[in-house]
Design an enzyme around this catalytic site. Sequence first.
Site, PDB file in Angstrom:
ATOM      1  N   GLY A 109       0.807  -1.207   0.000  1.00 49.94           N
ATOM      2  CA  GLY A 109       0.000   0.000   0.000  1.00 49.94           C
ATOM      3  C   GLY A 109       0.840   1.257   0.000  1.00 49.94           C
ATOM      4  N   ASP A 110       0.216   2.356   0.398  1.00 48.32           N
ATOM      5  CA  ASP A 110       0.884   3.650   0.380  1.00 48.32           C
ATOM      6  C   ASP A 110       2.052   3.715   1.365  1.00 48.32           C
ATOM      7  OD1 ASP A 110      -0.799   4.929  -1.588  1.00 48.32           O
ATOM      8  OD2 ASP A 110      -2.379   4.917  -0.078  1.00 48.32           O
ATOM      9  N   GLY A 111       1.970   2.977   2.468  1.00 42.53           N
ATOM     10  CA  GLY A 111       3.057   2.980   3.436  1.00 42.53           C
ATOM     11  C   GLY A 111       4.320   2.367   2.866  1.00 42.53           C
ATOM     12  N   GLU A 115       7.953   4.329   1.892  1.00 45.06           N
ATOM     13  CA  GLU A 115       9.291   3.921   2.316  1.00 45.06           C
ATOM     14  C   GLU A 115      10.208   3.738   1.114  1.00 45.06           C
ATOM     15  OE1 GLU A 115       9.985   0.826   5.045  1.00 45.06           O
ATOM     16  OE2 GLU A 115       8.634   1.590   6.579  1.00 45.06           O
ATOM     17  N   GLY A 146      -2.415  -2.777  -1.005  1.00 48.10           N
ATOM     18  CA  GLY A 146      -2.511  -2.327   0.380  1.00 48.10           C
ATOM     19  C   GLY A 146      -3.933  -2.028   0.810  1.00 48.10           C
ATOM     20  N   ASP A 332       1.688  11.104   3.232  1.00 46.78           N
ATOM     21  CA  ASP A 332       1.390   9.749   2.750  1.00 46.78           C
ATOM     22  C   ASP A 332       1.076   8.801   3.900  1.00 46.78           C
ATOM     23  OD1 ASP A 332       1.813  10.735   0.254  1.00 46.78           O
ATOM     24  OD2 ASP A 332       3.642   9.598  -0.158  1.00 46.78           O
ATOM     25  N   GLY A 333       0.324   9.314   4.892  1.00 47.20           N
ATOM     26  CA  GLY A 333      -0.088   8.493   6.024  1.00 47.20           C
ATOM     27  C   GLY A 333       0.963   8.313   7.093  1.00 47.20           C
ATOM     28  N   GLU A 334       2.142   8.926   6.932  1.00 47.69           N
ATOM     29  CA  GLU A 334       3.229   8.787   7.889  1.00 47.69           C
ATOM     30  C   GLU A 334       3.234   9.996   8.826  1.00 47.69           C
ATOM     31  OE1 GLU A 334       6.760   6.894   9.447  1.00 47.69           O
ATOM     32  OE2 GLU A 334       5.298   6.191   7.965  1.00 47.69           O
TER      33      GLU A 334
END
Length: 354
Positions: A109-111, A115, A146, A332-334
Site C-alpha cells: 500500500g501507500d506505506g 518507504e 494495500g 502519505d499516512g506517515e
Amino acid sequence: MASGAALFVSNALVVRGGEQRPSSSSALDCSEMRHSAAPPLKDFVFVVNPKGANGRTGKEWKKLLPGLKARLGQHCNIHESFTTGPSHALDITREAIKEGMDAVIAVGGDGTLNEVVNGFFWDGKPVLAEGQGDKCKTALGLIPLGTGSDFARTFGWKNDPNQAIDCIAKGLKKYIDVGVTSQLGSKHHYFLNVADVHLSAKAGYYASMYKKFGNLCYVFGALRGFIGHKNRDLRIRIDAGEWELVPKVTALCIGNAKFFGGGMKITPHADPHSGNLEVVILQDFKWYDFIFKLHKLYRGTHLSVRNVHSRRVQSIEIEEVESGDGIYVQADGEHLGYLPRNFTVIPTAIEMYC
C-alpha cells in the site's frame, strides 16, 4: 547501511528464465548475465510487505507471482525481498539502487510505497549507483495491494494490480514529481501523494491504529481526531513570498497527487507531472460539515464549497500563530510530528512505471 539492507539479499528470490533459486551471495552479483552473449536481462527488485492489509498483501503476491514470471521472466531477473519491519523497505531500496538495479517496485500500500520513495534519497540528495553519473537510473514501480492504495487511484488503478503489471510489462515509464517536507534540524521526508496538517493529519495518525479494520480505519481515525479538535489560525508563505494569516484552519492539504484517506479526492487538480503542488485549505469546518459534505470530498467537487480554497504552489511554509497543543503533520499516512514545516516539490524527480 543498516542491518535491514543485508536482509535484501538473504530474503531475495532470483527468477531467471523461469528457474527459481535462492540468492546466496553477499551482494547481488549480476555479472553472469551482463557479460553473456545474450542481451542483458533487466534486474527488478520487488519489495513486498507480506503483512500489509492484514496479511492480504503476502497472500495476493503469491497468487500474482506465477503470472508475473510468465510476463517478465524472459526479459528480467525478478528479485523478491520481503520487509520485516519499519524502514526495511527504505534500506532495501537504497541497496538496490547502489547495486545498479533497473527498477524497485513496491508491492503493498501507500506505506510501503512511501518507504521505497524515501529510499531513493539520502541526506537530501538522490541515491546513485557507482559509476552511473549524477542521475538515478533506477525506476520506481508499484503493484497496489494495500489497505488504501491512494496513490494508485491517481492513475485509475483502483487497487487493481493487473493494470500496474501491464505498465511494467510494456515498459511504460514517465518522470514524476516528488514532494519533500522538512523543518529546522530535521531530515527531509519525501512524499508522492498528499501531505496534510491539523485535523486530517490527526485523523490519519489515529487511523493507523485501526488498520485491521481495512478502510474503516479512516472512519475510526476521523472520529477520534474530532475529540478535542479546535480550528487554529495559521501563517503560511507561498513560494517564498509574503507571510499570510489563514484563520480558523480545520485542515490544510498539500497534494502531489489527488487522493488520500481511502479514496477521498482531496486535491482534485493535483498532478504528479505538473511541477506544482495543489494546496487545499478547509476553514471553520464543524463536525456536521463533514457529514453533509463528505460526498463532495470523495468526488473532488468540494472546491466550490464555502470556506474551501485551492492554490497551486511550488513551495509552502506553515507555522502556528499561537503556540498550543501541537498541530499534527503527516505525509502519505506517515506521522511526521508537528508544525512548523516547509513543503516543496522536486519536478521530474523519479522515473516511474505508470
